[in-house]
Write a protein that holds these residues in place. Sequence first.
Motif, mmCIF file in Angstrom:
data_model
loop_
_atom_site.group_PDB
_atom_site.id
_atom_site.type_symbol
_atom_site.label_atom_id
_atom_site.label_comp_id
_atom_site.label_asym_id
_atom_site.label_seq_id
_atom_site.Cartn_x
_atom_site.Cartn_y
_atom_site.Cartn_z
ATOM 1 N N THR A 106 0.810 -1.217 0.000
ATOM 2 C CA THR A 106 0.000 0.000 0.000
ATOM 3 C C THR A 106 0.842 1.265 0.000
ATOM 4 N N GLY A 107 1.955 1.242 0.728
ATOM 5 C CA GLY A 107 2.775 2.437 0.816
ATOM 6 C C GLY A 107 2.323 3.408 1.877
ATOM 7 N N ARG A 108 1.178 3.165 2.509
ATOM 8 C CA ARG A 108 0.777 4.036 3.609
ATOM 9 C C ARG A 108 1.704 3.799 4.779
ATOM 10 N N ARG A 109 2.230 4.881 5.331
ATOM 11 C CA ARG A 109 3.156 4.718 6.439
ATOM 12 C C ARG A 109 2.414 4.167 7.646
ATOM 13 N N SER A 110 3.172 3.506 8.512
ATOM 14 C CA SER A 110 2.597 3.020 9.757
ATOM 15 C C SER A 110 2.020 4.208 10.527
ATOM 16 N N PRO A 111 0.863 4.027 11.176
ATOM 17 C CA PRO A 111 0.205 5.159 11.843
ATOM 18 C C PRO A 111 1.090 5.887 12.843
ATOM 19 N N ASP A 112 1.997 5.155 13.496
ATOM 20 C CA ASP A 112 2.857 5.796 14.496
ATOM 21 C C ASP A 112 4.232 6.144 13.953
ATOM 22 N N GLY A 113 4.429 6.021 12.636
ATOM 23 C CA GLY A 113 5.703 6.364 12.020
ATOM 24 C C GLY A 113 5.751 7.824 11.592
ATOM 25 N N ALA A 114 6.692 8.138 10.723
ATOM 26 C CA ALA A 114 6.840 9.512 10.230
ATOM 27 C C ALA A 114 7.362 9.449 8.808
ATOM 28 N N GLU A 115 7.187 10.535 8.065
ATOM 29 C CA GLU A 115 7.730 10.607 6.710
ATOM 30 C C GLU A 115 7.958 12.051 6.324
ATOM 31 N N ILE A 116 8.887 12.260 5.390
ATOM 32 C CA ILE A 116 9.159 13.570 4.822
ATOM 33 C C ILE A 116 9.404 13.411 3.323
ATOM 34 N N ASN A 117 9.345 14.510 2.596
ATOM 35 C CA ASN A 117 9.713 14.540 1.183
ATOM 36 C C ASN A 117 11.010 15.318 1.038
ATOM 37 N N LEU A 118 11.858 14.855 0.121
ATOM 38 C CA LEU A 118 13.163 15.475 -0.085
ATOM 39 C C LEU A 118 13.427 15.633 -1.574
ATOM 40 N N PRO A 119 14.224 16.621 -1.950
ATOM 41 C CA PRO A 119 14.744 16.634 -3.322
ATOM 42 C C PRO A 119 15.817 15.558 -3.460
#
Length: 272
Positions: free
Chosen positions: A215-228
């Motif tokens: 699915t690619g949905r992050r774990s509910p208690d995780g974190a994510e960011i976007n980067l160049p």
Amino acid sequence: MVVENHRPIGSDIRYPIELAKRHVEPASGVAADVRRRHILGDRPMSREQHRQAPALSAPAAEASVEAASDDLATGLPRPKPWLLTTARNSPLIEAVRVETALGLAAVLSFYRGALGKRGWTENGVPVVEPDRAMVAFTTSSGPALLRLIRQHDRTVAGLLVRKSAAANAELQPAQGQVRLLFGNTTDETAVITINEQTIKLDARAGRHLTDAPATGRRSPDGAEINLPPGMYKVALQIAGGAAQTLEFAVAADETWGLLVGPDGVALPMRLY
């Protein structure tokens, strides 16, 4: 002799027991072999061997390279010696990332030979420079890409096979960007700093990275960011201890995970 803990509960994450010294829960579709010392194939060097083998900290001679055991999660080849491996096997990709003290030319020669024996054929024009290389392949499972980068005292090899299944939109990054998901497998709070951003992860937060491999949905208690796209330095600190640093390169339109492993080891792994 290192004994590894193999626990294929829906997925496979592996650490040498003598290094982990604690239980690590498997992360979906992810495997990691962590060796904090120089390795001769699949066996760690003794302290005496380490003192007598300084050549491993410099690019190895460009002689023929032996194969270590294939990565257990993906079946993809690895050169000997290797220092750290992370891998991902999902409905969408097979990917392995290997760090080795071997020189870039030796690693490139190894992979061309090993993949050729598997019936993989090169396509397009390869990019081969002293500090980096990219080679595209055609395989029976789908298109593949080998990417090598020389970083300080080691060569980092990334090998990815894209399978035929279509990626869920939630897995893909924004066009031209890199999506980076974070997870923590340890029982301690972890603080990660990257690109002047600080991410705090509670104990075992986001340890599966995604809620399911496809699915690619992050774990509910995780974190994510976007980067160049680019080369990034990561600082990781566990429970107020000394920070450990890591550099890793990411390219446009890729999705990566950064998992906090035992002893505060940062484990980058390709997700898409």
